[in-house]
Enzyme design. Sequence first.
Site, PDB file in Angstrom:
ATOM      1  N   ASP A   1     -69.148  10.441  24.259  1.00 54.82           N
ATOM      2  CA  ASP A   1     -68.763  11.145  25.480  1.00 54.82           C
ATOM      3  C   ASP A   1     -69.680  10.702  26.602  1.00 54.82           C
ATOM      4  O   ASP A   1     -70.870  10.471  26.398  1.00 54.82           O
ATOM      5  CB  ASP A   1     -68.891  12.660  25.291  1.00 54.82           C
ATOM      6  CG  ASP A   1     -67.930  13.175  24.228  1.00 54.82           C
ATOM      7  OD1 ASP A   1     -66.873  12.550  24.042  1.00 54.82           O
ATOM      8  OD2 ASP A   1     -68.261  14.178  23.575  1.00 54.82           O
TER       9      ASP A   1
ATOM     10  N   ASP B   1     -67.880   9.787  17.949  1.00 50.45           N
ATOM     11  CA  ASP B   1     -67.274   9.365  19.216  1.00 50.45           C
ATOM     12  C   ASP B   1     -68.339   9.391  20.310  1.00 50.45           C
ATOM     13  O   ASP B   1     -69.448   9.865  20.095  1.00 50.45           O
ATOM     14  CB  ASP B   1     -66.074  10.249  19.596  1.00 50.45           C
ATOM     15  CG  ASP B   1     -66.391  11.715  19.432  1.00 50.45           C
ATOM     16  OD1 ASP B   1     -67.556  12.099  19.659  1.00 50.45           O
ATOM     17  OD2 ASP B   1     -65.484  12.485  19.063  1.00 50.45           O
TER      18      ASP B   1
ATOM     19  N   ASP C   1     -75.182  23.699  25.290  1.00 45.12           N
ATOM     20  CA  ASP C   1     -75.592  24.752  24.362  1.00 45.12           C
ATOM     21  C   ASP C   1     -77.006  24.581  23.810  1.00 45.12           C
ATOM     22  O   ASP C   1     -77.858  25.445  24.010  1.00 45.12           O
ATOM     23  CB  ASP C   1     -74.552  24.941  23.242  1.00 45.12           C
ATOM     24  CG  ASP C   1     -74.085  23.644  22.604  1.00 45.12           C
ATOM     25  OD1 ASP C   1     -74.651  22.579  22.925  1.00 45.12           O
ATOM     26  OD2 ASP C   1     -73.158  23.687  21.766  1.00 45.12           O
TER      27      ASP C   1
HETATM   28  P1  ATP Z   1     -69.858  17.109  16.924  1.00 47.57           P
HETATM   29  O1  ATP Z   1     -70.667  15.940  16.470  1.00 47.57           O
HETATM   30  O2  ATP Z   1     -69.582  18.044  15.841  1.00 47.57           O
HETATM   31  O3  ATP Z   1     -68.656  16.728  17.750  1.00 47.57           O
HETATM   32  P2  ATP Z   1     -70.884  17.816  19.475  1.00 47.57           P
HETATM   33  O4  ATP Z   1     -72.199  18.395  19.877  1.00 47.57           O
HETATM   34  O5  ATP Z   1     -70.556  16.464  19.961  1.00 47.57           O
HETATM   35  O6  ATP Z   1     -70.834  17.909  17.906  1.00 47.57           O
HETATM   36  P3  ATP Z   1     -68.555  18.692  20.899  1.00 47.57           P
HETATM   37  O7  ATP Z   1     -67.702  19.886  20.667  1.00 47.57           O
HETATM   38  O8  ATP Z   1     -67.969  17.338  20.782  1.00 47.57           O
HETATM   39  O9  ATP Z   1     -69.774  18.842  19.882  1.00 47.57           O
HETATM   40  O10 ATP Z   1     -69.238  18.908  22.318  1.00 47.57           O
HETATM   41  C1  ATP Z   1     -69.808  17.863  23.083  1.00 47.57           C
HETATM   42  C2  ATP Z   1     -70.968  18.397  23.902  1.00 47.57           C
HETATM   43  O11 ATP Z   1     -70.504  19.430  24.808  1.00 47.57           O
HETATM   44  C3  ATP Z   1     -72.064  19.067  23.094  1.00 47.57           C
HETATM   45  O12 ATP Z   1     -72.977  18.131  22.589  1.00 47.57           O
HETATM   46  C4  ATP Z   1     -72.679  20.003  24.107  1.00 47.57           C
HETATM   47  O13 ATP Z   1     -73.551  19.302  24.968  1.00 47.57           O
HETATM   48  C5  ATP Z   1     -71.482  20.451  24.913  1.00 47.57           C
HETATM   49  N1  ATP Z   1     -70.901  21.696  24.373  1.00 47.57           N
HETATM   50  C6  ATP Z   1     -69.960  21.805  23.411  1.00 47.57           C
HETATM   51  N2  ATP Z   1     -69.640  23.073  23.159  1.00 47.57           N
HETATM   52  C7  ATP Z   1     -70.392  23.827  23.985  1.00 47.57           C
HETATM   53  C8  ATP Z   1     -70.523  25.225  24.226  1.00 47.57           C
HETATM   54  N3  ATP Z   1     -69.820  26.102  23.519  1.00 47.57           N
HETATM   55  N4  ATP Z   1     -71.409  25.617  25.183  1.00 47.57           N
HETATM   56  C9  ATP Z   1     -72.120  24.730  25.889  1.00 47.57           C
HETATM   57  N5  ATP Z   1     -72.042  23.400  25.693  1.00 47.57           N
HETATM   58  C10 ATP Z   1     -71.197  22.944  24.775  1.00 47.57           C
HETATM   59 MG    MG Z   2     -68.587  15.475  19.810  1.00 46.54          MG
END
Ligand code: ATP
Ligand code: MG
Length: 454
Positions: A71, A69, A145
């Site tokens: 964001d 997806d 993160d």
């Molecule tokens: P995935 O591909 O598994 O969805 P993702 O990195 O996109 O991995 P998301 O949970 O969708 O994970 O989070 C989107 C973004 O928000 C991350 O890339 C990161 O920048 C931020 N983020 C998510 N969780 C945290 C956290 N616990 N602390 C700080 N930033 C976070």
């Molecule tokens: Mg994500």
Amino acid sequence: MIRRLLARLIPGRAARKPRVYGPEQHSVRRERLSHAARTVIRRLQDEGFHAYIVGGAVRDLLLGIDPKDFDLATNATPEQVKPLFRRAFIIGRRFRLVHVHVGAEVIEVSTFRAAQVGGDTTDEHGRLLSDNVYGTHAQDALRRDFTINALYFDPSDESIWDFTGGVADIRARRLRLIGPSVTRYREDPVRMLRAVRLAAKLGLAIERKTAEPITRLASLMQNVPPARLFDEMQKLLLSGHSVETLRSLRAHGLSHGLLPLLDMILEQPLGQKFIDVALAHTDARVREGKGVSPAFLFATLLWHEVLASWTQAKARGEKPLPALFEAMDSVLSRQAERIAIPRRFEATIKEIWSLQPRFEQRAGARPFRLLEHPRFRAAYDFLALRGESGEVAGPLVEWWTRFQTETAEGRAAMLKPEEAPKKKRRPRGRGRKRAAALADAAKDSASTDEPTSD
Ligand code: ATP
Ligand code: MG
């Protein structure tokens, strides 16, 4: 000097300058974004706002993976974003985001925010209780993160904005926390889980300072609200890499207390085999792009715990079916204390479990009725896993595999001889209510007992 000191103490305050990579310096092209993502960014930029693709999608594109997806991050507030789109909804109470619907796609648009530090924004373990202050682009990067999750892609000129060295880390295939690792884990212990999950999923090495405190701080996971834990566990288990991830969690001392029942299960030889088989199947399905049911997966993870409780209850002299229902309830409620398995999954989990004894019955009309049950397919897949792990005999599974594809005559020929009819006792008084509650599952199970082999 003082500014630099302040910047070190309060990471979000640092006025960092980004390194901007032009299109000739990286491989991400705007055509890789979805139509919806491009439309939403263009609209925001046309209104004079800054808008970027951020997080997992930029990271995945740089690694050559298809993002699941997109964001967006912008300097527009939710109130400024919403009126620009026909179908846009402000969601979230604690931190407000906008979901913009374009066709079948939903694009999540978040306003740049800053990490809050100090005061009463953390609990006694250092966990962040709020993060709802708008901030600058640089602050938005620093509150994220990992460095590889803090990259911003601007499709208008195909530039990548990097405040934390994320591009270099991606090229070195390295996972690195932004800021001091102990503080960052204390702020949000789920980051430990995310470190292990992302490293396993993306094939990255966890940088030393990012990896080192995890085992020591693992107990902080106890302090995370169950619903958040559930979301991360679900992502982890459905990542297509659950086997490696769980292995790595155990290596980092993180599996204990996460799924407390999993700890016990892993100590039972049959349970270990069953879970390995189930997770390997799930991973294969995810990698083939097939759907996976979280309810099915949670049913597998908890099954051996149910089996153990069920066996104990029967040994105490309880009737098999009520004993099974009791075991299911007690396992689910114990599990809910740590990981809040949402109610919507519980019904399916229970159905899959409660249909298992019915596979033992292969005489008369019962197998035909089971075949028509709306959950037959899931329950049969579950039985097949039990067979593969050695818990039930292979011939029983084979019988059901064949029974599904046989013609009417073939099926009739497969039926086992009826057992001598048992005397049915009508429940009276209070027993009747209990019996009614069990009626659906019980109707074919008068002779159910311990799973037997062929
Ligand atoms: P995935 O591909 O598994 O969805 P993702 O990195 O996109 O991995 P998301 O949970 O969708 O994970 O989070 C989107 C973004 O928000 C991350 O890339 C990161 O920048 C931020 N983020 C998510 N969780 C945290 C956290 N616990 N602390 C700080 N930033 C976070
Ligand atoms: Mg994500």
